[in-house]
Design a protein around this motif. Structure first.
Motif, PDB file in Angstrom:
ATOM      1  N   PRO A 177      -9.280 -26.846  25.958  1.00 61.18           N
ATOM      2  CA  PRO A 177     -10.161 -27.079  24.811  1.00 61.18           C
ATOM      3  C   PRO A 177     -11.095 -28.268  24.989  1.00 61.18           C
ATOM      4  O   PRO A 177     -12.080 -28.386  24.276  1.00 61.18           O
ATOM      5  N   PHE A 178     -10.800 -29.109  25.941  1.00 62.63           N
ATOM      6  CA  PHE A 178     -11.630 -30.289  26.157  1.00 62.63           C
ATOM      7  C   PHE A 178     -12.695 -30.051  27.220  1.00 62.63           C
ATOM      8  O   PHE A 178     -13.529 -30.911  27.468  1.00 62.63           O
ATOM      9  N   PHE A 179     -12.665 -28.864  27.849  1.00 64.02           N
ATOM     10  CA  PHE A 179     -13.688 -28.504  28.828  1.00 64.02           C
ATOM     11  C   PHE A 179     -14.497 -27.285  28.406  1.00 64.02           C
ATOM     12  O   PHE A 179     -15.618 -27.101  28.865  1.00 64.02           O
ATOM     13  N   LEU A 180     -13.920 -26.423  27.564  1.00 63.16           N
ATOM     14  CA  LEU A 180     -14.635 -25.255  27.054  1.00 63.16           C
ATOM     15  C   LEU A 180     -15.100 -25.540  25.635  1.00 63.16           C
ATOM     16  O   LEU A 180     -14.338 -26.029  24.813  1.00 63.16           O
ATOM     17  N   ASN A 181     -16.369 -25.201  25.360  1.00 59.43           N
ATOM     18  CA  ASN A 181     -16.876 -25.500  24.020  1.00 59.43           C
ATOM     19  C   ASN A 181     -16.299 -24.541  22.987  1.00 59.43           C
ATOM     20  O   ASN A 181     -16.040 -23.384  23.259  1.00 59.43           O
ATOM     21  N   LEU A 182     -16.081 -25.084  21.790  1.00 55.88           N
ATOM     22  CA  LEU A 182     -15.551 -24.272  20.704  1.00 55.88           C
ATOM     23  C   LEU A 182     -16.664 -23.524  19.992  1.00 55.88           C
ATOM     24  O   LEU A 182     -16.521 -22.361  19.639  1.00 55.88           O
ATOM     25  N   TRP A 183     -17.759 -24.201  19.748  1.00 57.24           N
ATOM     26  CA  TRP A 183     -18.936 -23.569  19.173  1.00 57.24           C
ATOM     27  C   TRP A 183     -20.152 -24.429  19.475  1.00 57.24           C
ATOM     28  O   TRP A 183     -20.045 -25.556  19.926  1.00 57.24           O
ATOM     29  N   VAL A 184     -21.330 -23.857  19.206  1.00 54.51           N
ATOM     30  CA  VAL A 184     -22.601 -24.551  19.407  1.00 54.51           C
ATOM     31  C   VAL A 184     -23.262 -24.681  18.043  1.00 54.51           C
ATOM     32  O   VAL A 184     -23.365 -23.702  17.302  1.00 54.51           O
ATOM     33  N   THR A 185     -23.721 -25.876  17.701  1.00 53.09           N
ATOM     34  CA  THR A 185     -24.362 -26.089  16.408  1.00 53.09           C
ATOM     35  C   THR A 185     -25.797 -25.588  16.442  1.00 53.09           C
ATOM     36  O   THR A 185     -26.308 -25.174  17.473  1.00 53.09           O
ATOM     37  N   VAL A 186     -26.445 -25.655  15.296  1.00 48.83           N
ATOM     38  CA  VAL A 186     -27.831 -25.220  15.187  1.00 48.83           C
ATOM     39  C   VAL A 186     -28.736 -26.067  16.083  1.00 48.83           C
ATOM     40  O   VAL A 186     -29.710 -25.580  16.656  1.00 48.83           O
ATOM     41  N   ASP A 187     -28.403 -27.346  16.203  1.00 48.99           N
ATOM     42  CA  ASP A 187     -29.214 -28.248  17.022  1.00 48.99           C
ATOM     43  C   ASP A 187     -29.058 -27.991  18.505  1.00 48.99           C
ATOM     44  O   ASP A 187     -29.771 -28.582  19.314  1.00 48.99           O
ATOM     45  N   GLU A 229     -23.156 -28.741  21.831  1.00 49.16           N
ATOM     46  CA  GLU A 229     -21.875 -28.061  22.011  1.00 49.16           C
ATOM     47  C   GLU A 229     -20.760 -28.903  21.410  1.00 49.16           C
ATOM     48  O   GLU A 229     -20.701 -30.107  21.622  1.00 49.16           O
ATOM     49  N   VAL A 230     -19.880 -28.259  20.666  1.00 51.90           N
ATOM     50  CA  VAL A 230     -18.764 -28.956  20.024  1.00 51.90           C
ATOM     51  C   VAL A 230     -17.495 -28.653  20.810  1.00 51.90           C
ATOM     52  O   VAL A 230     -17.133 -27.492  21.001  1.00 51.90           O
ATOM     53  N   TYR A 231     -16.864 -29.700  21.296  1.00 54.34           N
ATOM     54  CA  TYR A 231     -15.603 -29.582  22.023  1.00 54.34           C
ATOM     55  C   TYR A 231     -14.470 -30.056  21.115  1.00 54.34           C
ATOM     56  O   TYR A 231     -14.690 -30.560  20.026  1.00 54.34           O
ATOM     57  N   ALA A 232     -13.237 -29.928  21.584  1.00 55.60           N
ATOM     58  CA  ALA A 232     -12.086 -30.304  20.761  1.00 55.60           C
ATOM     59  C   ALA A 232     -12.060 -31.799  20.485  1.00 55.60           C
ATOM     60  O   ALA A 232     -11.637 -32.217  19.414  1.00 55.60           O
ATOM     61  N   GLN A 233     -12.527 -32.613  21.420  1.00 59.24           N
ATOM     62  CA  GLN A 233     -12.484 -34.062  21.190  1.00 59.24           C
ATOM     63  C   GLN A 233     -13.492 -34.503  20.134  1.00 59.24           C
ATOM     64  O   GLN A 233     -13.374 -35.598  19.599  1.00 59.24           O
ATOM     65  N   ASN A 234     -14.450 -33.665  19.793  1.00 63.63           N
ATOM     66  CA  ASN A 234     -15.407 -34.002  18.737  1.00 63.63           C
ATOM     67  C   ASN A 234     -14.804 -33.829  17.348  1.00 63.63           C
ATOM     68  O   ASN A 234     -15.271 -34.441  16.392  1.00 63.63           O
ATOM     69  N   ALA A 248     -25.887 -22.293   9.171  1.00 66.32           N
ATOM     70  CA  ALA A 248     -25.622 -23.606   8.568  1.00 66.32           C
ATOM     71  C   ALA A 248     -25.074 -24.603   9.580  1.00 66.32           C
ATOM     72  O   ALA A 248     -25.678 -25.622   9.838  1.00 66.32           O
ATOM     73  N   VAL A 249     -23.931 -24.327  10.159  1.00 67.16           N
ATOM     74  CA  VAL A 249     -23.321 -25.277  11.089  1.00 67.16           C
ATOM     75  C   VAL A 249     -23.027 -24.623  12.425  1.00 67.16           C
ATOM     76  O   VAL A 249     -23.334 -25.161  13.470  1.00 67.16           O
ATOM     77  N   VAL A 250     -22.421 -23.447  12.401  1.00 67.73           N
ATOM     78  CA  VAL A 250     -22.025 -22.779  13.627  1.00 67.73           C
ATOM     79  C   VAL A 250     -23.111 -21.791  14.002  1.00 67.73           C
ATOM     80  O   VAL A 250     -23.334 -20.809  13.322  1.00 67.73           O
ATOM     81  N   SER A 251     -23.768 -22.051  15.096  1.00 69.96           N
ATOM     82  CA  SER A 251     -24.826 -21.169  15.538  1.00 69.96           C
ATOM     83  C   SER A 251     -24.302 -20.113  16.499  1.00 69.96           C
ATOM     84  O   SER A 251     -24.667 -18.960  16.420  1.00 69.96           O
ATOM     85  N   GLU A 252     -23.431 -20.529  17.387  1.00 74.50           N
ATOM     86  CA  GLU A 252     -22.920 -19.626  18.400  1.00 74.50           C
ATOM     87  C   GLU A 252     -21.460 -19.955  18.656  1.00 74.50           C
ATOM     88  O   GLU A 252     -21.090 -21.116  18.766  1.00 74.50           O
ATOM     89  N   LYS A 253     -20.643 -18.927  18.736  1.00 71.04           N
ATOM     90  CA  LYS A 253     -19.223 -19.152  18.996  1.00 71.04           C
ATOM     91  C   LYS A 253     -19.014 -19.393  20.481  1.00 71.04           C
ATOM     92  O   LYS A 253     -19.624 -18.758  21.313  1.00 71.04           O
ATOM     93  N   GLY A 254     -18.095 -20.290  20.790  1.00 73.69           N
ATOM     94  CA  GLY A 254     -17.779 -20.575  22.187  1.00 73.69           C
ATOM     95  C   GLY A 254     -16.505 -19.876  22.615  1.00 73.69           C
ATOM     96  O   GLY A 254     -15.741 -19.349  21.809  1.00 73.69           O
ATOM     97  N   ILE A 255     -16.273 -19.879  23.911  1.00 72.00           N
ATOM     98  CA  ILE A 255     -15.086 -19.234  24.460  1.00 72.00           C
ATOM     99  C   ILE A 255     -13.824 -19.998  24.079  1.00 72.00           C
ATOM    100  O   ILE A 255     -12.729 -19.439  24.054  1.00 72.00           O
ATOM    101  N   GLY A 256     -13.952 -21.262  23.737  1.00 70.78           N
ATOM    102  CA  GLY A 256     -12.799 -22.070  23.366  1.00 70.78           C
ATOM    103  C   GLY A 256     -12.119 -21.622  22.095  1.00 70.78           C
ATOM    104  O   GLY A 256     -10.968 -21.972  21.842  1.00 70.78           O
ATOM    105  N   MET A 257     -12.808 -20.835  21.277  1.00 76.97           N
ATOM    106  CA  MET A 257     -12.205 -20.327  20.047  1.00 76.97           C
ATOM    107  C   MET A 257     -11.123 -19.291  20.334  1.00 76.97           C
ATOM    108  O   MET A 257     -10.309 -18.984  19.465  1.00 76.97           O
ATOM    109  N   LEU A 258     -11.086 -18.751  21.544  1.00 76.33           N
ATOM    110  CA  LEU A 258     -10.077 -17.750  21.892  1.00 76.33           C
ATOM    111  C   LEU A 258      -8.808 -18.362  22.468  1.00 76.33           C
ATOM    112  O   LEU A 258      -7.850 -17.639  22.731  1.00 76.33           O
ATOM    113  N   ILE A 259      -8.786 -19.669  22.669  1.00 82.96           N
ATOM    114  CA  ILE A 259      -7.611 -20.316  23.261  1.00 82.96           C
ATOM    115  C   ILE A 259      -6.353 -20.084  22.422  1.00 82.96           C
ATOM    116  O   ILE A 259      -5.298 -19.765  22.989  1.00 82.96           O
TER     117      ILE A 259
END
Length: 136
Positions: free
Chosen positions: A21-31, A34-39, A96-107
């Motif tokens: 989770p700290f190397f694969l992004n969880l999601w990408v914001t509108v801006d 990339e949001v990782y678990a440490q964020n 609004a906040v989540v623009s694109e889902k990342g592969i980290g959401m499947l962990i």
């Protein structure tokens, strides 16, 4: 015991929850950030707790019933993580906040699958020990 298959499954869960989770992004914001678990503090704590529970379960190899219970607790924690990710990605309207889902959401999904496989192997070991005790 390292040679048991459930130890291998639990090592995979510890790797999935503690490292990926700290190397694969969880999601990408509108801006485009990339949001990782440490964020996200609570998400990173939940992933660390899931990894610690997997390692504790490995160390409980002498008591299969406790190992089974710890794996169940880990599954519940991963279900909460999965529910949080689904809520975060689907309940917010539009971009609004989540623009694109990342592969980290499947962990958490993969972790739950490997925990179920580990629990099945633990159950098979327990049944084998009970059948041997019956013969004495």
């Amino acid at each position: 015991m390292i040679q048991r298959i459930q130890t291998f499954f639990l090592l995979i869960v510890a790797f999935l929850a503690g490292v990926l989770p700290f190397f694969l992004n969880l999601w990408v914001t509108v801006d485009g950030a990339e949001v990782y678990a440490q964020n996200e503090v609570w998400v990173s704590i939940a992933f660390y707790v899931a990894a610690i529970l997997a390692v504790v379960s490995i160390l409980l190899y002498k008591n299969r019933q406790n190992q089974f219970v710890v794996n169940r607790l880990n599954m519940i924690l991963n279900l909460f993580l999965l529910g949080f990710f689904v809520y975060r990605s689907l309940s917010l309207s539009g971009e609004a906040v989540v623009s694109e889902k990342g592969i980290g959401m499947l962990i958490p999904v993969f972790s739950i699958v490997f925990l179920v496989l580990a629990n099945r192997a633990i159950k098979k070991d327990e049944d084998l020990v009970k059948s041997v005790d019956r013969l004495r």
